[in-house]
Write a protein that holds these residues in place. Structure first.
Motif, PDB file in Angstrom:
ATOM      1  N   ASN A 167       0.817  -1.227   0.000  1.00 41.31           N
ATOM      2  CA  ASN A 167       0.000   0.000   0.000  1.00 41.31           C
ATOM      3  C   ASN A 167       0.846   1.270   0.000  1.00 41.31           C
ATOM      4  N   TYR A 168       2.150   1.122   0.075  1.00 42.97           N
ATOM      5  CA  TYR A 168       3.058   2.286   0.132  1.00 42.97           C
ATOM      6  C   TYR A 168       3.896   2.319  -1.134  1.00 42.97           C
ATOM      7  N   ASN A 169       3.805   3.406  -1.879  1.00 41.54           N
ATOM      8  CA  ASN A 169       4.573   3.544  -3.119  1.00 41.54           C
ATOM      9  C   ASN A 169       5.135   4.961  -3.228  1.00 41.54           C
ATOM     10  N   PRO A 170       6.366   5.164  -2.740  1.00 46.22           N
ATOM     11  CA  PRO A 170       6.961   6.497  -2.838  1.00 46.22           C
ATOM     12  C   PRO A 170       7.700   6.743  -4.150  1.00 46.22           C
ATOM     13  N   TYR A 171       7.779   5.735  -5.018  1.00 49.46           N
ATOM     14  CA  TYR A 171       8.718   5.795  -6.134  1.00 49.46           C
ATOM     15  C   TYR A 171       8.176   6.524  -7.362  1.00 49.46           C
ATOM     16  N   ASP A 172       6.853   6.749  -7.408  1.00 51.03           N
ATOM     17  CA  ASP A 172       6.294   7.525  -8.518  1.00 51.03           C
ATOM     18  C   ASP A 172       6.311   9.022  -8.233  1.00 51.03           C
TER      19      ASP A 172
END
Length: 752
Positions: free
Chosen positions: A686-691
């Motif tokens: 649920n965690y996506n900092p890469y975009d």
């Protein structure tokens, strides 16, 4: 506990065998054309009164194999020059910060297991570059690579830095796979008088004091002395929070949520190693064509936690103790070096140049569960002799030889003192009580090198540079580093360059000796073959545009935790481009760059989750480089509306990390390593900092009260005032991050 570190790509920090410690052909051309009067032959008018069109016709006197200068537009490489004025204006607090501001397509990342790493042109998986001071390689040969200098807040002794972007083994020596950071200090001919500088920072708390003095001992003798000391309390959790990429309970049951600040107090980030103040001392004596200098540095880095120590299962380890019971993992060093140079014209056509050098380097690495896991000293001795034949006004040939002798596995002198130990020797020699570290034997090794450079101006518009270096160490095969650069200048405003090169790097010294002890054989070698094409055009008196395109074919070796040894892991093909724009007038200097690096193929990759961390492309997840931002934009400017005021600003933007996202997706699909421990690249789905982009905005101003006194104020990471996530800096081999703190610093400088 160290999943995916199985063949983790350190790329074996520095090919110690091809020492290049004295081989410094400077391929220097300022990316942003902000040279100062110490960088070039003195013109009749100030450089800041010159247009860009005038600047490119100035001869640049930089260190190179054959003595002399380059016409700026004919420098055979892509190079960024950072001057002492750039350092002063930026307010940069260390080399990592300074280089990330000015150098296109460069970034640095934190690590939990080793010191922070610098990457250039997509290559960031280890220490694949050389760092030199006055022509001498400062890298640690046994294990750590480029550790010294980069963390120090004291930068006042530096006259200029030349950063070669791209392979440089043919002209600097092996180890220069992704680039070269070449530091030139002031000496008694380039700095006169005495200057005291003090700094104090808040938010990321630090204090430093520096003093330097240059004076004459007669008409032909000059002295330069420098000393600096700092205190680094660091940044508290509120200013520099730790951002885990996994969720679960903390040791006390407090919920930890991926992407949110870690809720349990942690030690301050950015503290000095072992509570010891970082130091730097430098002294140099110049007598005509002879110089001798000595340098001492002491520093180190406190490392961020591995997130698996801070979060319980299923993403973290079980039975984690409170963070306060862990030793704050860190690396430290102290290094002393001596170098001498002498050149002699023996006729109108012939010149000899000699160099001698020696250094002692203590390296220590402390573990999270207590005690040292690496600690050793190395003593290095080098000698070089070169001859230059200027056969005609359009042709020169330089050739010579170099010798390196290394003594390894020595007990550290302090910091703290003790016998030589290393994780590479665990299970091979008698081990320490925890059985994870072995006592390192003592050994020595010799490297012999032949080197040559040919420079031929074939016509007024065509120039050819040809270089070759051959190195042989008693623990390696012969290693070849060729380079050819063809430069075409069809007009006064257009310049084309085609560069073909091969860069090489052996394994680090401890790995070479382990292979020799176990198998009686030679270890693997990394090779990077590169093609680079660049074009530059002047647009009027003040504006310049440039484009550099490159293709790298990279044969990689890396660390395998299972065998406790390094192994080949595959071949990566990387393409990229760097676009640069420069504007310079009497009141404004501005530089803008756009970097692009993309993986196009990964061949012969070892298989399995614990194989390699360059890219998940071989495993069917994405087509990008792991731990790299594909697009990097940088802007910096200095504006001086009146003589007493200067304003500075810089912003670096990293437009997403698609390869990092793909690799964490791949890690999630595997889950655990061969021992059943959760992998270190795991990420809460649920965690996506890469975009999201990351950005660093710095602003500063300097006021010259009079000719002697100046006052400066600088703010750092200021976008964090509006969106703290923009200040995230990812931690290698992890899905976690440590936020760069919003900070401010004051500088006071007085010249006697």
């Amino acid at each position: 506990m160290q999943a995916i570190r199985n063949m983790r790509i350190r790329c074996k920090q520095i090919p110690w065998i091809l020492t290049a410690s004295a081989f410094t052909l400077a391929l220097a051309a300022p990316c942003h054309l902000l040279a100062d009067t110490n960088t070039v032959a003195q013109p009749a008018k100030s450089l800041y009164d010159m247009s860009i069109e005038e600047l490119v016709n100035v001869e640049v006197h930089v260190r190179k194999l054959c003595d002399g200068g380059y016409e700026l537009r004919k420098v055979p490489a892509s190079v960024t020059t950072i001057t002492s004025e750039d350092i002063r204006d930026s307010g940069a607090r260390n080399l990592n910060e300074l280089l990330e501001i000015y150098v296109p397509n460069l970034l640095y990342l934190r690590q939990s297991w080793e010191a922070s790493q610098i990457g250039m042109r997509g290559v960031v998986e280890g220490d694949n570059y050389l760092l030199l001071v006055n022509g001498k390689v400062m890298n640690n040969f046994v294990h750590a690579g480029s550790l010294s200098e980069r963390d120090l807040t004291m930068l006042g002794d530096i006259e200029e830095i030349q950063v070669v972007r791209g392979p440089g083994s043919a002209v600097y020596g092996a180890g220069a796979l992704s680039g070269v950071i070449d530091i030139k200090t002031f000496d008694g001919t380039t700095f006169h008088g005495t200057q005291v500088t003090t700094q104090a920072g808040e938010g990321d708390e630090f204090y430093s004091a520096e003093i330097k003095s240059g004076f004459d001992l007669g008409d032909n003798a000059h002295v330069f002395l420098y000393g600096g000391i700092s205190d680094l309390p660091g940044a508290n959790n509120g200013n520099s929070p730790y951002i885990p990429g996994i969720s679960g309970p903390a040791y006390n049951g407090t919920p930890v949520v991926a992407g949110q600040n870690y809720p349990v107090p942690l030690p301050k980030d950015g503290q000095m190693y072992n509570g010891l103040p970082p130091l730097k001392f430098h002294g140099e004596l110049t007598i005509g064509d002879f110089s001798i200098w000595t340098r001492f540095t002491r520093g180190g880095e406190v490392l961020p936690f591995d997130q698996r120590w801070l979060v319980g299962p299923p993403y973290g380890f079980s039975d984690n103790p409170p963070p306060g019971q862990y030793q704050w993992q860190a690396v430290g060093y102290q290094q002393i070096s001596v170098g001498t140079d002498y050149k002699k014209e023996i006729s109108d056509n012939w010149e000899l140049a000699g160099r001698l050098g020696c250094s002692t380097d203590d390296y220590v690495r402390s573990g999270a569960t207590g005690g040292l896991i690496d600690a050793n000293r190395e003593d290095i001795y080098t000698a070089r002799l070169l001859a230059t034949w200027n056969s005609s006004p359009v042709h020169s040939l330089t050739f010579g030889a170099e010798v390196l002798h290394g003594e390894f596995g020595l007990p550290t002198l302090g910091y703290p003192g003790g016998p030589a130990i290393s994780t590479a020797w665990a299970g091979i020699t008698p081990t320490t009580p925890d059985e994870n570290t072995g006592f390192m034997p003592r050994w020595s090794s010799d490297t012999y090198s032949l080197l040559a450079e040919d420079h031929w101006d074939m016509t007024p518009n065509w120039s050819l540079y040809s270089d070759m270096r051959i190195d042989k160490n008693d623990q390696t095969d012969y290693m070849l580093s060729p380079r050819a650069a063809l430069i075409y200048t069809p007009s006064e405003v257009d310049t084309f360059k085609l560069i073909l090169s091969q860069a090489v790097k052996s394994d680090v010294a401890e790995e070479l000796e382990v292979e020799n002890e176990i198998n009686g054989s030679k270890d693997d070698t990394e090779t990077l073959r590169a093609v680079e094409l660049s074009y530059n055009r002047l647009l009027g008196e003040h504006f310049s545009l440039g484009a550099n395109s490159f293709f790298n074919d990279f044969h990689i070796i890396g660390w395998d935790d299972n065998s406790n040894h390094s192994e080949p892991v595959g071949d990566a093909d990387i393409v990229g481009m760097e676009l640069e724009a420069t504007y310079q007038s009497k009141t404004l200097r501005l530089g803008l760059s756009q970097g692009y690096s993309q993986l196009v193929a990964f061949r012969n990759s070892v298989q399995g989750e614990e194989g390699q961390a360059i890219s998940s492309e071989p495993y069917g997840f994405g087509h990008d480089l792991n731990q790299w931002s594909t697009y990097i934009t940088k802007l910096h400017f200095t504006y001086q509306p009146v003589s007493k005021f200067r304003f500075f600003g810089s912003m670096s933007v990293f437009w997403g990390w698609p390869g990092w996202k793909s690799y964490t997706d791949y890690a999630n699909s595997v889950g655990v390593d061969s021992s059943g421990d959760p992998l270190d690249f795991l990420r809460n789905p649920n965690y996506n900092p890469y975009d999201k982009p990351q950005a660093r905005l710095d602003l500063g101003a300097t006021y010259d009260v009079n000719k002697r006194l100046s006052i400066g104020i600088h703010g750092y990471n200021l976008l964090g005032l509006f969106d703290s996530e923009l200040n995230d800096r990812f931690i290698m081999f992890s899905s976690s991050a440590q936020q760069d703190p919003v900070a401010v610093a004051m500088t006071l400088s007085y010249k006697f």
